[in-house]
Write a protein that holds these residues in place. Structure first.
Motif, short mmCIF file in Angstrom:
data_model
loop_
_atom_site.label_atom_id
_atom_site.label_comp_id
_atom_site.label_asym_id
_atom_site.label_seq_id
_atom_site.Cartn_x
_atom_site.Cartn_y
_atom_site.Cartn_z
N VAL A 81 56.90 51.30 73.71
CA VAL A 81 56.33 50.09 74.54
C VAL A 81 57.13 49.12 75.20
N LEU A 100 57.69 52.15 87.71
CA LEU A 100 56.45 52.87 87.90
C LEU A 100 56.64 54.10 88.79
N TRP A 120 47.69 55.40 71.35
CA TRP A 120 47.13 54.31 72.25
C TRP A 120 48.60 53.93 72.67
N LEU A 172 49.53 54.57 76.34
CA LEU A 172 48.77 53.67 77.28
C LEU A 172 49.45 52.35 77.42
N TYR A 173 49.98 51.63 76.46
CA TYR A 173 50.54 50.59 76.41
C TYR A 173 52.03 50.53 77.23
N CYS A 226 52.57 52.80 79.73
CA CYS A 226 52.32 52.55 80.87
C CYS A 226 51.99 51.34 81.45
N ALA A 227 51.18 50.56 80.69
CA ALA A 227 51.03 49.24 81.14
C ALA A 227 52.18 48.39 81.32
N ALA A 228 53.09 48.54 80.35
CA ALA A 228 54.57 47.86 80.42
C ALA A 228 55.24 48.23 81.59
N VAL A 256 53.96 49.15 84.41
CA VAL A 256 53.27 48.63 85.73
C VAL A 256 53.68 46.97 85.73
N LEU A 257 53.68 46.34 84.62
CA LEU A 257 54.01 44.75 84.76
C LEU A 257 55.51 44.81 85.23
#
Length: 314
Positions: free
Chosen positions: A59, A67, A228, A231-232, A234-236, A238-239
């Protein structure tokens, strides 16, 4: 007295690995030296801690990703991943039957090789009603091969003059665990790390449909362990890709989290090394190890050959 000394060496190894004084390959080598030369009782703790740290490290490494690179690598590697997983599962099951490896154990080794090593085995174990011994043998086989891959792959990549993109793709297709893919990629270069991690994580997503399909076919109501952390990750990504455009000061924060992820990864590799003991090697046995090694050599060899000829490319 001896037990206290061994415990202190274990903690010292963790501290040195986290300090940045040694790189991932040396951390793994130190862990292997500890596991093979001492009698310790940290196997369960090491496995639990390494699993948590691996997911946290992945993560945090997402904060160092772009991205566009993540999406491009994941989309481009989808077809290769689908073909690779189908081929490896089929070949693994065939080899298991030929070597007369116990059915569940053989399937776990094939799944671990095809998707993402220990994570896939941990997710599929409850679905297949695997016992502790079957899980231990499968994980032991994968961990031994991971240790070899982490040290051997960069050497082969340099010898073959692979580009960083080629090496990252090869590592993602041919190395079992995400931790070893990240470790080998980090050793080879930043681009190899980015490509290897993103393609590997896209490959790891196949745990979900495989677990659901298997549970449905077996009518098994066992709990499925969802990855999971992907998913985290990918979120990182994006941020890290968009937030600094609006809040420039966050770039330094994300860079710090990325460095923290690399340090955590080094600790993970030390812990994985400590879990490889003489007892573990004996428990793996000859036939499952032959199945795992043969399958791995075929996958690594064919994927390297195809990438070197340009048949597989991002």
């Amino acid at each position: 007295m001896l037990e206290d000394m061994v415990r202190n060496l274990f903690y010292i190894g963790i501290i040195i690995s986290a300090s940045g004084l040694i790189g991932p390959p040396f951390a793994l080598a130190a862990g292997l030296a500890f596991g093979l030369t001492t009698v310790h009782h940290f196997h369960v703790e090491s496995r639990q801690l390494s699993k948590f740290l691996l997911q946290a490290a992945v993560v945090c490494l997402g904060f160092g990703m772009n991205l566009k690179e993540v999406v491009h690598a994941g989309r481009s590697g989808f077809m290769y991943t689908a073909i690779s997983i189908t081929f490896v599962l089929s070949l693994g099951i065939l080899l298991g039957r030929m070597l007369k490896v116990e059915k569940t154990q053989s399937l776990l080794i094939a799944i671990g090789t095809a998707i993402c090593g220990g994570s896939a085995i941990a997710a599929m174990g409850p679905v297949l009603d695997a016992g502790e011994e079957e899980m231990g043998v499968s994980l032991g086989t994968v961990f031994v091969l991971n240790s070899v891959a982490l040290l051997l792959f960069p050497l082969i990549g340099w010898y073959m003059h692979l580009t960083q993109t080629q090496f990252g793709l090869w590592a993602a297709l041919a190395i079992h665990d995400t931790s070893s893919v990240v470790g080998a990629g980090a050793k080879y270069g930043a681009t190899a790390l980015a490509v290897g991690t993103t393609v590997k994580l896209a490959r790891a997503l196949w745990i979900v449909p495989l677990a659901i399909a298997t549970a449905t076919l077996r009518k098994n109501k066992a709990k499925i362990y969802w990855p999971w952390f992907i998913l985290y990750f990918c979120a990182a990504a994006v941020l890290a890709s968009y937030v600094p455009h609006y809040l420039p000061q966050m770039a330094a924060v994300f860079a710090g989290l990325n460095r923290l992820g690399k340090s955590a990864l080094t600790v993970v590799l030390f812990l994985i090394g400590t879990g490889i003991t003489c007892t573990t090697l004996k428990e793996v046995g000859v036939r499952p190890l032959i199945q795992g090694v043969t399958l791995w050599i075929v996958v690594a060899g064919l994927s390297l050959w195809a990438i070197h000829l340009g048949w597989i490319a991002l």
